[in-house]
Write a protein that holds these residues in place. Sequence first.
Motif, PDB file in Angstrom:
ATOM      1  N   ASP A   1       0.834  -1.188   0.000  1.00  0.00           N
ATOM      2  CA  ASP A   1       0.000   0.000   0.000  1.00  0.00           C
ATOM      3  C   ASP A   1       0.878   1.250   0.000  1.00  0.00           C
ATOM      4  O   ASP A   1       1.931   1.294   0.639  1.00  0.00           O
ATOM      5  N   GLU A   2       0.432   2.266  -0.726  1.00  0.00           N
ATOM      6  CA  GLU A   2       1.202   3.508  -0.859  1.00  0.00           C
ATOM      7  C   GLU A   2       1.622   4.065   0.501  1.00  0.00           C
ATOM      8  O   GLU A   2       2.747   4.496   0.707  1.00  0.00           O
ATOM      9  N   ARG A   3       0.707   3.992   1.471  1.00  0.00           N
ATOM     10  CA  ARG A   3       0.993   4.584   2.774  1.00  0.00           C
ATOM     11  C   ARG A   3       2.002   3.755   3.566  1.00  0.00           C
ATOM     12  O   ARG A   3       2.713   4.261   4.408  1.00  0.00           O
ATOM     13  N   ARG A   4       2.041   2.459   3.280  1.00  0.00           N
ATOM     14  CA  ARG A   4       2.969   1.595   4.000  1.00  0.00           C
ATOM     15  C   ARG A   4       4.355   1.599   3.363  1.00  0.00           C
ATOM     16  O   ARG A   4       5.307   1.092   3.928  1.00  0.00           O
ATOM     17  N   LEU A   5       4.420   2.169   2.161  1.00  0.00           N
ATOM     18  CA  LEU A   5       5.639   2.068   1.376  1.00  0.00           C
ATOM     19  C   LEU A   5       6.835   2.708   2.085  1.00  0.00           C
ATOM     20  O   LEU A   5       7.934   2.141   2.117  1.00  0.00           O
ATOM     21  N   ALA A   6       6.588   3.873   2.685  1.00  0.00           N
ATOM     22  CA  ALA A   6       7.682   4.573   3.358  1.00  0.00           C
ATOM     23  C   ALA A   6       8.238   3.722   4.499  1.00  0.00           C
ATOM     24  O   ALA A   6       9.450   3.584   4.649  1.00  0.00           O
ATOM     25  N   ALA A   7       7.333   3.128   5.265  1.00  0.00           N
ATOM     26  CA  ALA A   7       7.768   2.296   6.393  1.00  0.00           C
ATOM     27  C   ALA A   7       8.501   1.063   5.892  1.00  0.00           C
ATOM     28  O   ALA A   7       9.516   0.651   6.452  1.00  0.00           O
TER      29      ALA A   7
ATOM     30  N   GLN B   1      10.132  33.366   3.928  1.00  0.00           N
ATOM     31  CA  GLN B   1       9.517  32.122   3.481  1.00  0.00           C
ATOM     32  C   GLN B   1      10.096  31.659   2.169  1.00  0.00           C
ATOM     33  O   GLN B   1      10.298  30.469   1.957  1.00  0.00           O
ATOM     34  N   VAL B   2      10.381  32.625   1.278  1.00  0.00           N
ATOM     35  CA  VAL B   2      10.964  32.230  -0.001  1.00  0.00           C
ATOM     36  C   VAL B   2      12.292  31.525   0.239  1.00  0.00           C
ATOM     37  O   VAL B   2      12.542  30.424  -0.263  1.00  0.00           O
ATOM     38  N   SER B   3      13.146  32.132   1.066  1.00  0.00           N
ATOM     39  CA  SER B   3      14.463  31.537   1.250  1.00  0.00           C
ATOM     40  C   SER B   3      14.352  30.218   2.012  1.00  0.00           C
ATOM     41  O   SER B   3      15.092  29.283   1.758  1.00  0.00           O
ATOM     42  N   GLU B   4      13.378  30.139   2.915  1.00  0.00           N
ATOM     43  CA  GLU B   4      13.173  28.892   3.644  1.00  0.00           C
ATOM     44  C   GLU B   4      12.764  27.767   2.707  1.00  0.00           C
ATOM     45  O   GLU B   4      13.251  26.655   2.800  1.00  0.00           O
ATOM     46  N   SER B   5      11.852  28.105   1.804  1.00  0.00           N
ATOM     47  CA  SER B   5      11.247  27.024   1.039  1.00  0.00           C
ATOM     48  C   SER B   5      12.244  26.407   0.062  1.00  0.00           C
ATOM     49  O   SER B   5      12.105  25.245  -0.298  1.00  0.00           O
ATOM     50  N   TYR B   6      13.278  27.176  -0.337  1.00  0.00           N
ATOM     51  CA  TYR B   6      14.304  26.570  -1.181  1.00  0.00           C
ATOM     52  C   TYR B   6      15.006  25.447  -0.427  1.00  0.00           C
ATOM     53  O   TYR B   6      15.220  24.360  -0.944  1.00  0.00           O
ATOM     54  N   ASP B   7      15.360  25.753   0.830  1.00  0.00           N
ATOM     55  CA  ASP B   7      16.047  24.752   1.635  1.00  0.00           C
ATOM     56  C   ASP B   7      15.125  23.587   1.959  1.00  0.00           C
ATOM     57  O   ASP B   7      15.540  22.432   1.980  1.00  0.00           O
ATOM     58  N   ASP B   8      13.860  23.921   2.220  1.00  0.00           N
ATOM     59  CA  ASP B   8      12.916  22.881   2.603  1.00  0.00           C
ATOM     60  C   ASP B   8      12.769  21.827   1.534  1.00  0.00           C
ATOM     61  O   ASP B   8      12.615  20.658   1.823  1.00  0.00           O
ATOM     62  N   ARG B   9      12.814  22.272   0.300  1.00  0.00           N
ATOM     63  CA  ARG B   9      12.574  21.356  -0.797  1.00  0.00           C
ATOM     64  C   ARG B   9      13.609  20.212  -0.763  1.00  0.00           C
ATOM     65  O   ARG B   9      13.281  19.048  -0.912  1.00  0.00           O
ATOM     66  N   ARG B  10      14.859  20.586  -0.549  1.00  0.00           N
ATOM     67  CA  ARG B  10      15.937  19.606  -0.510  1.00  0.00           C
ATOM     68  C   ARG B  10      15.705  18.606   0.628  1.00  0.00           C
ATOM     69  O   ARG B  10      15.804  17.405   0.453  1.00  0.00           O
ATOM     70  N   ARG B  11      15.374  19.168   1.803  1.00  0.00           N
ATOM     71  CA  ARG B  11      15.148  18.315   2.967  1.00  0.00           C
ATOM     72  C   ARG B  11      13.984  17.361   2.736  1.00  0.00           C
ATOM     73  O   ARG B  11      14.028  16.204   3.109  1.00  0.00           O
ATOM     74  N   PHE B  12      12.973  17.916   2.109  1.00  0.00           N
ATOM     75  CA  PHE B  12      11.765  17.150   1.789  1.00  0.00           C
ATOM     76  C   PHE B  12      12.144  15.882   1.030  1.00  0.00           C
ATOM     77  O   PHE B  12      11.748  14.780   1.389  1.00  0.00           O
ATOM     78  N   VAL B  13      12.971  16.044  -0.009  1.00  0.00           N
ATOM     79  CA  VAL B  13      13.356  14.907  -0.844  1.00  0.00           C
ATOM     80  C   VAL B  13      14.166  13.900  -0.030  1.00  0.00           C
ATOM     81  O   VAL B  13      13.915  12.694  -0.080  1.00  0.00           O
ATOM     82  N   ILE B  14      15.131  14.394   0.747  1.00  0.00           N
ATOM     83  CA  ILE B  14      15.980  13.483   1.513  1.00  0.00           C
ATOM     84  C   ILE B  14      15.152  12.668   2.496  1.00  0.00           C
ATOM     85  O   ILE B  14      15.299  11.456   2.609  1.00  0.00           O
ATOM     86  N   MET B  15      14.258  13.329   3.191  1.00  0.00           N
ATOM     87  CA  MET B  15      13.474  12.611   4.198  1.00  0.00           C
ATOM     88  C   MET B  15      12.613  11.541   3.566  1.00  0.00           C
ATOM     89  O   MET B  15      12.417  10.478   4.137  1.00  0.00           O
ATOM     90  N   GLN B  16      12.128  11.829   2.368  1.00  0.00           N
ATOM     91  CA  GLN B  16      11.350  10.800   1.680  1.00  0.00           C
ATOM     92  C   GLN B  16      12.222   9.608   1.365  1.00  0.00           C
ATOM     93  O   GLN B  16      11.813   8.465   1.507  1.00  0.00           O
ATOM     94  N   GLN B  17      13.457   9.876   0.954  1.00  0.00           N
ATOM     95  CA  GLN B  17      14.347   8.776   0.602  1.00  0.00           C
ATOM     96  C   GLN B  17      14.704   7.936   1.820  1.00  0.00           C
ATOM     97  O   GLN B  17      14.872   6.728   1.728  1.00  0.00           O
ATOM     98  N   VAL B  18      14.814   8.595   2.966  1.00  0.00           N
ATOM     99  CA  VAL B  18      15.186   7.859   4.161  1.00  0.00           C
ATOM    100  C   VAL B  18      14.010   7.029   4.672  1.00  0.00           C
ATOM    101  O   VAL B  18      14.186   6.112   5.460  1.00  0.00           O
ATOM    102  N   GLY B  19      12.823   7.342   4.204  1.00  0.00           N
ATOM    103  CA  GLY B  19      11.700   6.498   4.567  1.00  0.00           C
ATOM    104  C   GLY B  19      10.641   7.195   5.397  1.00  0.00           C
ATOM    105  O   GLY B  19      10.050   6.623   6.293  1.00  0.00           O
ATOM    106  N   MET B  20      10.410   8.462   5.093  1.00  0.00           N
ATOM    107  CA  MET B  20       9.307   9.150   5.753  1.00  0.00           C
ATOM    108  C   MET B  20       8.253   9.354   4.682  1.00  0.00           C
ATOM    109  O   MET B  20       8.590   9.674   3.551  1.00  0.00           O
ATOM    110  N   ASP B  21       6.978   9.194   5.044  1.00  0.00           N
ATOM    111  CA  ASP B  21       6.007   9.364   3.966  1.00  0.00           C
ATOM    112  C   ASP B  21       5.686  10.834   3.750  1.00  0.00           C
ATOM    113  O   ASP B  21       5.873  11.676   4.626  1.00  0.00           O
ATOM    114  N   ASP B  22       5.223  11.114   2.548  1.00  0.00           N
ATOM    115  CA  ASP B  22       4.949  12.495   2.105  1.00  0.00           C
ATOM    116  C   ASP B  22       4.205  13.310   3.135  1.00  0.00           C
ATOM    117  O   ASP B  22       4.572  14.420   3.488  1.00  0.00           O
ATOM    118  N   GLN B  23       3.116  12.690   3.598  1.00  0.00           N
ATOM    119  CA  GLN B  23       2.217  13.382   4.505  1.00  0.00           C
ATOM    120  C   GLN B  23       2.972  13.856   5.756  1.00  0.00           C
ATOM    121  O   GLN B  23       2.870  15.005   6.155  1.00  0.00           O
TER     122      GLN B  23
END
Lengths: 255, 560
Positions: free
Chosen positions: A77-83, B459-481
Amino acid sequence: MVLLQAVDLVKTYSGRLGGRRYSALDKVNFQVEQGEFTAVMGASGSGKTTLLNLLASLDKPSQGDVILNGQSFRSIDERRLAAFRRQNLGFVFQDYNLLDTFTVRDNILLPLVLNRAAVEDMEKRLIPLASRLGLESLLDKFPYEISGGEQQRTAVARAMITNPKLLLADEPTGALDSRSSANLLDIFSEFNAQGQTIVMVTHSAFAASFSSRVLFIQDGRLLTEIYRGDEPRRAFFDRLVNASSSLMDGGANVG
Amino acid sequence: MANGFYWKLAVHNVKNNRVMYGPYFFASTVMSAVYFIILNVVFNRSIANMSYGATIQAMFTLGIVVMTLFAIGYIFYINGFLIRRRKKEFALYGILGLEKRHVLRIIIWENVIVNGCSLIAGLLSGAVLGKLVMFCLLRVLSTAPGSYYQISLPALLLTCFTFGIIFIATTCYNALQVHLARPVDLLHGAKKGEKKLRGVIPLSLLGLLILAFAYILAIVVESPGIAISLFWPDVILVIIATWLLFVVGCYFVLSRLQKNKKFYYRPENFITVSGLLHRLRRNASGLANICILSTMVIVTVSCCTALFFGQESILRQWHPADVIIGFVDQGETAAQVMQQAWQLSEETAAQSGLQLTLVEQLTPSELTSTHYSGIFGEHQSSDYSYLAFNVQGNSEEITPWLANLLSQLPKTGSSGYIYSEIFSERAESYALYGGLLFLGVFFALLFLTNTVLIIYFRQVSESYDDRRRFVIMQQVGMDDQAVKQTIQRQIRTVFLLPLLGALLHAAAASPMLITMLEAFQLYNSWVTLACVAGTGLAFIVFYLLVCKLTARTCYSMLKC
C-alpha cells in the motif's frame, strides 16, 4: 536464496503534452542472491539510475514488478511504502543527501528514530557502527563541518544502522576523490563479506571491480553479466574495462 | 558591445527574478507613494489656511523625517537580501567572461528599471490616491472649508530627490558587492557553517531579566510625565530583550530539549526540534525584527485610535458642559441674572433651530472647587455664579449663534461674565488627533508592508532549503504526509513566535500607554484598553492571513 527479483521491468517517460515517448528501461530481468554484491554498470543515460529508483521503491515501474524477499512492491500500500523502505532498504547516494539540520549522530539515527526504536537500543547500534566507519570523533559535528568522504561514510552508517536486507548505492563514489573512493568500497566489501547484500549502480569500472558480479546496462536493456569468481580485484578490473569498451563503445569510465 | 545588449540582459534578469523583484518593487512603490502624499499635504496651501492646519502640517513634517529614515533603512535591507541571493549569478557572469564593469552596467540598468518604474508607479498612485486620502483626512478632521488636493511641484521634486538618492546609494552598494565578489569564492561558497553560540545561559537570563524589568517598568509607572520620559528607554530595552531572547533564548530552550534523549529521539520531536533550531538560528534576527515591527504597529495604531476615539472624553475633562457661563458675583440678583441669561439663550437657540439642555445652575455659595478648577482656571479669586448647558443641533449654526448670544448677555457690574465653550477646542482637537490618527495609519501601513515583505522573503528563502530536505526525508523512509506536516509545523511555529511576542509586548505596554495617554487628559482607560485589544485582534487576523498567502505563493512557486 534469492533476495531480490526484477521481473520484466519497463519504465517509459512521455514528453510533455504526450509527445515522443522515451523508454528508460525495457524488460529488465535479473535476480540477486542473498549475500551478493552486485554492481550495475552503464554510461550516463543508460537507465541505471532509473533502475535503482525502481529497486528502491522511490519510483513506480510502468510495467513489471520488483520482489524483495518474496514481497511484491506492487502489493504494498502507498501509505505503508515509506515504512517498508525504512525497514528493509538502506540507501547511499552520490551527493550524500545528509540533512544539514542534524549532527552526524542524528543523521545516522534518523531511520531508527522514525522506527521508534528505544534510546538504549540506538546507542547500542550506533557505537560499534560508528567506530567501524571511523566516525566516533565526528558524531557531534554537522555535515558541513566534515569532508566528503566522511559525509559519505555517515550516509553509509545511516543506511546500515537498520540492518537492512538490501543496501542500495547510487554512484556512491561519484563525488569522492580516489583515496576516499577506495576506502568506501573497502567498507562495502567488508559489509558484504559479513553477509550484507548490496546493489550498487556505477559508471566506474574501478568501483564495479569491488563487486562479485557486474550487470552491464545500455539503452535500458541488460546486455550481459560478468562474475568475478575467485579472481583478484585487479584482474577483475582489467576484465571489466575490456568488457565495457567492447560492449559499450568506450562508454564506461576506467576511473 | 552595444548598450542595447546590457539593457536586454537587465530586462531579462528583472523578469526572471520577478519573484524577488516583485515585492521590492511593491515596497518602494508604496513607500514613495505615501511619501509623496504626505509631502503634498505638507505643501498644501489650502490646508495651511485651515484653522489649526499649521498643527497638522507640523506633525506631518515630523512624520516625513521619520519616514525618510525608515525608507532608507528598509530599502537597504531588502536590497541586501536581493543581492545576496544573486551573488552566485554575478560569479557566473565573471566565469563566462564578462568583466566587472560589464556586470556593473547590467546592475545599473536593472536598478534603473526597477527603481525608475517603482518611483513612477509611486508618484502616479500617490497622485491618484492622494485625492482619496485627502478626502478621508478632511472627514477625519471634521472640517472641510474648501480644502482640496493639489499636487505641488516641490513635493514632486522632493520625492524624486529623496528616492533618487536612496536608489543611487543602493546601486553603489550593489556595485561594491560585485566589485568585492570573487568568482571562485562564490561558486564554492556553499553553506556557511553555524558558529557555536557562546554564553547562551547568561545571555538568555540577561534577556529575560531585561524583558521583565521593561515589563515591570511599564506596569508600575504611575505618573504620566514619567511614563512619557520612560517610554523610549523602555522601548529600547524591549528591543534589546527581544533580540536576545530570539537569538539565544530560543536556542537555549531547544538545545535543552535536544539534550533530553527520551524526548528528543521521538519521530514527532526529532525533526521538529532540530529543524526549529536550525531555522531559528538562521532567522533569529529576522524574526526579532518582525516581532518588533509588529509591536510598533500595534502600539502606534492603538495610541492613535485611543486618542481619536477618546477625544470626547478628553474634551469633557475640561468641559463638563458644552457652554458654561460664569457671572461675577451679582449679590442678591445673581439668581435673577442667571435666569435671564438662560431664557435669552433658549430663545436665541430656538431661532437658530438649536436645542439646549440645562446641566447646572449654581449660585456662588453652591459652587465647589471642582467646578472652579475645570472651568474657570485662574479666575478662582472672585465668586461666580455658574450656568452650564449642552447644545444640540446643526453644528454650522452653533458658532454664529454663540457669538450672537455672548454679545447680548447682560453686562452688569465691572467685569461682566466669563465663559468657556467646547466647540472651538473640539475643532482643534480633531485637527490634532485626527492628524495623528492619519499619520498613525500611514505608519502602520508602512510597517505592515515591511513586515509582510520580511515574512515573504523569509519564506521564499526557507522554502528553497525545505525542498531539498523534503526529498531526503522521503528517501530515508518518511512518507509524504508526515514530511509535509513536520515542515508546516516548523514554519507555523517560526512565524507564530514573533506574533506571540508582539502581542505579549503590546499587552505589557498597555498599562504604560494608559498612563501616557493620561498626559493627554485621556483618563478613560477603557478606551485605551479597547483600542489595544481591537488593534491586536485586527493584527492577528491580518498576520495569519499574510502568512497563509505567502506560504501558498512559495509552495506553488517551488512546484513549477
